[in-house]
Each structure stands twice: as structure tokens, then as C-alpha cells.
Design a protein around this motif. Structure first.
Motif, PDB file in Angstrom:
ATOM      1  N   VAL A   1      -2.596   3.440   0.397  1.00 32.40           N
ATOM      2  CA  VAL A   1      -2.389   2.613   1.586  1.00 32.40           C
ATOM      3  C   VAL A   1      -2.045   1.193   1.148  1.00 32.40           C
ATOM      4  O   VAL A   1      -2.854   0.506   0.510  1.00 32.40           O
ATOM      5  N   ASP A   2      -0.828   0.765   1.464  1.00 32.55           N
ATOM      6  CA  ASP A   2      -0.415  -0.608   1.145  1.00 32.55           C
ATOM      7  C   ASP A   2       0.770  -0.948   2.040  1.00 32.55           C
ATOM      8  O   ASP A   2       1.633  -0.097   2.273  1.00 32.55           O
ATOM      9  N   ASP A   3       0.826  -2.178   2.555  1.00 34.38           N
ATOM     10  CA  ASP A   3       1.946  -2.547   3.422  1.00 34.38           C
ATOM     11  C   ASP A   3       3.222  -2.772   2.613  1.00 34.38           C
ATOM     12  O   ASP A   3       4.312  -2.719   3.178  1.00 34.38           O
ATOM     13  N   ALA A   4       3.102  -2.998   1.314  1.00 33.60           N
ATOM     14  CA  ALA A   4       4.296  -3.226   0.494  1.00 33.60           C
ATOM     15  C   ALA A   4       4.825  -1.882  -0.033  1.00 33.60           C
ATOM     16  O   ALA A   4       4.143  -1.205  -0.806  1.00 33.60           O
TER      17      ALA A   4
ATOM     18  N   MET B   1      -6.921   1.685  -1.152  1.00 35.39           N
ATOM     19  CA  MET B   1      -6.724   0.942   0.097  1.00 35.39           C
ATOM     20  C   MET B   1      -6.526  -0.558  -0.142  1.00 35.39           C
ATOM     21  O   MET B   1      -7.405  -1.232  -0.660  1.00 35.39           O
ATOM     22  N   ASP B   2      -5.364  -1.042   0.283  1.00 35.41           N
ATOM     23  CA  ASP B   2      -5.072  -2.486   0.296  1.00 35.41           C
ATOM     24  C   ASP B   2      -5.902  -3.135   1.412  1.00 35.41           C
ATOM     25  O   ASP B   2      -6.430  -2.431   2.286  1.00 35.41           O
ATOM     26  N   ILE B   3      -6.053  -4.447   1.400  1.00 36.01           N
ATOM     27  CA  ILE B   3      -6.761  -5.110   2.512  1.00 36.01           C
ATOM     28  C   ILE B   3      -5.801  -5.862   3.430  1.00 36.01           C
ATOM     29  O   ILE B   3      -5.761  -5.612   4.632  1.00 36.01           O
ATOM     30  N   THR B   4      -4.992  -6.774   2.880  1.00 31.11           N
ATOM     31  CA  THR B   4      -4.111  -7.580   3.729  1.00 31.11           C
ATOM     32  C   THR B   4      -2.917  -6.752   4.199  1.00 31.11           C
ATOM     33  O   THR B   4      -2.006  -6.473   3.420  1.00 31.11           O
ATOM     34  N   MET B   5      -2.969  -6.308   5.454  1.00 30.75           N
ATOM     35  CA  MET B   5      -1.897  -5.478   6.038  1.00 30.75           C
ATOM     36  C   MET B   5      -1.794  -5.790   7.519  1.00 30.75           C
ATOM     37  O   MET B   5      -2.788  -6.144   8.146  1.00 30.75           O
ATOM     38  N   PRO B   6      -0.604  -5.631   8.096  1.00 35.55           N
ATOM     39  CA  PRO B   6      -0.473  -5.804   9.549  1.00 35.55           C
ATOM     40  C   PRO B   6      -1.072  -4.600  10.290  1.00 35.55           C
ATOM     41  O   PRO B   6      -1.484  -3.642   9.657  1.00 35.55           O
TER      42      PRO B   6
ATOM     43  N   GLY C   1       7.886  -9.942  -1.869  1.00 28.14           N
ATOM     44  CA  GLY C   1       6.842 -10.235  -0.874  1.00 28.14           C
ATOM     45  C   GLY C   1       5.460  -9.952  -1.453  1.00 28.14           C
ATOM     46  O   GLY C   1       4.521 -10.735  -1.290  1.00 28.14           O
ATOM     47  N   GLU C   2       5.355  -8.835  -2.160  1.00 31.15           N
ATOM     48  CA  GLU C   2       4.070  -8.456  -2.765  1.00 31.15           C
ATOM     49  C   GLU C   2       3.675  -9.435  -3.877  1.00 31.15           C
ATOM     50  O   GLU C   2       2.509  -9.768  -4.030  1.00 31.15           O
ATOM     51  N   LEU C   3       4.670  -9.903  -4.629  1.00 38.38           N
ATOM     52  CA  LEU C   3       4.392 -10.901  -5.672  1.00 38.38           C
ATOM     53  C   LEU C   3       3.770 -12.155  -5.032  1.00 38.38           C
ATOM     54  O   LEU C   3       2.785 -12.709  -5.531  1.00 38.38           O
ATOM     55  N   GLY C   4       4.336 -12.593  -3.906  1.00 38.51           N
ATOM     56  CA  GLY C   4       3.783 -13.737  -3.170  1.00 38.51           C
ATOM     57  C   GLY C   4       2.377 -13.448  -2.674  1.00 38.51           C
ATOM     58  O   GLY C   4       1.482 -14.298  -2.739  1.00 38.51           O
ATOM     59  N   ASN C   5       2.161 -12.224  -2.211  1.00 39.61           N
ATOM     60  CA  ASN C   5       0.839 -11.812  -1.738  1.00 39.61           C
ATOM     61  C   ASN C   5      -0.197 -11.889  -2.862  1.00 39.61           C
ATOM     62  O   ASN C   5      -1.292 -12.417  -2.677  1.00 39.61           O
ATOM     63  N   VAL C   6       0.167 -11.403  -4.038  1.00 39.34           N
ATOM     64  CA  VAL C   6      -0.805 -11.367  -5.139  1.00 39.34           C
ATOM     65  C   VAL C   6      -1.081 -12.780  -5.657  1.00 39.34           C
ATOM     66  O   VAL C   6      -2.227 -13.131  -5.934  1.00 39.34           O
TER      67      VAL C   6
HETATM   68 MG   LIG Z   1      -0.863  -6.058   1.357  1.00 40.87          MG
END
Ligand SMILES: [Mg+2]
Lengths: 118, 153
Positions: free
Chosen positions: A7-10, A51-56, B89-94
């Protein structure tokens, strides 16, 4: 063969994780936010979840709590860029089995998975 | 804008670029700006809400973006497609997440938003009444501009 849900938004992270896990012989399902994670979990009943945390839609902590409410045995590992103590404590309280902080380290992810799968 | 917010971002960016892409970075000249930021080819926006509020922007050229995701995924990209966009986008997130961890240790807890991306050079991005710190990070794959418009709650 164990089933793992990623699970990841990216999309980029899902591709990386799926590559890693299928390479190790796991069956992989994917979800791109917390809402979808809960639905996919109900349908696929994976043996473990990354599981990722930051997601819409719904974040990973909410999804974790919801999954554990209908499957108290769910094995969920958090895999997130957020490493604050408060987040880790909240995740463990909600039933996360492990907590891995990004940047992505394939060895660390595999060790955590093998540990929860016993 | 509180200058003590700067180092957590620079340290996080150094660490994440090294770990993800095997790239070392050098910090360039820091500037304090009140005018709007001018978008690069690619600009990633991530907001922070908590004991620190505001936005972190990461600007880079398309060539740099393509070079970075090619390194990270260890597969060549010839265009900045959806997968490459997701990678940057993920690079910015991390980087922002890691900066947030360092800020939390210093007593400033904040949540971060999922990334948003502006594509196309030249758009003005106003941080309104937030002052903005801008610092370029030079790497062998090109420059990454970090803009921080953050304020203590
Ligand atoms: Mg995320």
C-alpha cells in the motif's frame, strides 16, 4: 506461497516493492490509498501488508486501525518516511507489527517481512 | 522564517539523495526571498501542518528528474512519464518526512501532505505572506532547489 499487499500512494514505490517481492517468490496485490487498502484486504486476505502512512483518501494509520478491527490477527508493517516517535507509538498501539522508515532499504523490508511471517 | 528549520531539510536531502540515488550533494548560496518562486521544469509541493506550518518546494529540471529516477529504479527512462513523476514526488515525500523527523526531535511536530507536482517552467508560485528561504543543492545530476516557506505555529 505467501500473499503480500503493498500500500503506497506513489506508483513508483509500488513498482519497486512489487519487483522486490515477486523476485523473492511472493504473490503481490497493490493498493494506492488507505480506502482501497481496506477493500483489497477484505477481498485478498493477504498474509502480510506493507503500509505507507502519508496517502490521500485515508491515511495508513486509519487503514491499519480499520483492518485490525475486522481482522485482529492482521500482520501489518508500516513503511513510511515519517519516523517521529509519536507516529511509531501510535502505529504500534494500533497493532502494527513493525515500523520501517524510508528511504527504502530492500534488506530491511525483507527482514521485517520474514519476521512477521514467521 | 525561522532559519533553524533549514538544516533539517538540507541534512535530510543529503541523506536521501545518497541513499536512494548514490548521489552526493553540495549546498549552494542561501537566499531569503519575499517574492514568488519561479517554477522549474518540475516543482514538488508538500505542505506541513502542526507546530510548523507552511510549504516545502523542490525544483529541478526535467533532465535531472529523469537522471534521478533512472538511478533509483536502476532502469533507463527516456521521458518524464507518469512513473518518473511519481518517483520524483516520492523523493520529495521522503526528504520532507526525514526533515519532519529531525524537526520533531527539535520539538516541532508536524504532519506532511501527499506531494503535488507543478509541471512546466516559469509559473509563479506565491507563498503569500510567508517569507521563503531558497537553497540550491548541487549534484552531479544537476541542481535541486529547495524552497522553504515555514513558520512556527
Ligand atoms: Mg506516501
Amino acid at each position: 506461497m505467501s500473499k503480500i499487499m503493498v500500500v503506497d500512494d506513489a506508483q513508483f514505490m509500488r513498482v519497486r516493492l512489487t519487483k522486490l517481492l515477486t523476485g523473492h517468490g511472493y504473490d503481490v496485490s497493490e493498493a494506492e490509498n488507505g480506502e482501497q487498502a481496506v477493500k483489497t484486504y477484505r477481498a485478498a486476505r493477504p498474509d502480510a501488508v506493507l503500509m505507507d502512512i502519508t496517502m490521500p483518501e485515508k491515511d495508513g494509520l486509519e487503514a491499519l486501525a480499520e483492518i485490525r478491527s475486522f481482522d485482529p490477527g492482521a500482520r501489518v508493517i508500516m513503511l513510511t518516511a515519517l519516523g517521529q516517535e509519536s507516529m511509531v507509538i501510535q502505529a504500534i498501539k494500533s497493532g502494527a507489527k513493525d515500523y520501517v522508515v524510508k528511504p527504502f532499504d530492500p534488506d530491511r523490508v525483507m527482514i521485517a517481512l520474514q519476521k512477521v511471517l514467521g | 522564517m525561522n532559519v533553524q528549520f533549514l538544516n533539517p531539510f538540507v541534512e535530510a536531502a543529503f541523506m536521501v539523495l545518497e541513499s536512494e540515488a548514490g548521489v552526493s550533494a553540495k549546498r549552494g548560496q542561501l537566499a531569503l526571498r519575499r517574492s514568488a518562486a519561479t517554477a522549474d521544469d518540475i516543482t514538488v509541493l508538500i505542505s506541513m501542518v502542526g507546530q510548523v506550518n507552511g510549504v516545502a518546494l523542490y525544483g529541478l529540471s526535467e533532465d535531472t528528474g529523469i537522471a534521478l529516477v533512472s538511478r533509483i529504479l536502476d532502469q533507463p527512462f527516456d521521458e518524464f512519464d507518469a512513473l518518473a513523476q511519481s518517483g520524483i514526488g516520492e523523493l520529495g515525500n521522503v526528504i520532507t518526512g526525514q526533515a519532519g523527523n529531525r524537526l520533531a526531535e527539535a520539538g516541532f511536530e508536524a504532519k506532511i501532505s501527499p506531494p503535488t507536482m507543478v509541471l512546466g517552467k516559469g509559473t509563479l508560485i506565491s507563498t503569500l505572506d510567508f517569507e521563503r528561504l531558497q537553497i540550491p543543492l548541487e549534484t552531479e545530476l544537476g541542481t535541486i532547489q529547495i524552497h522553504l516557506a515555514l513558520r512556527e505555529a
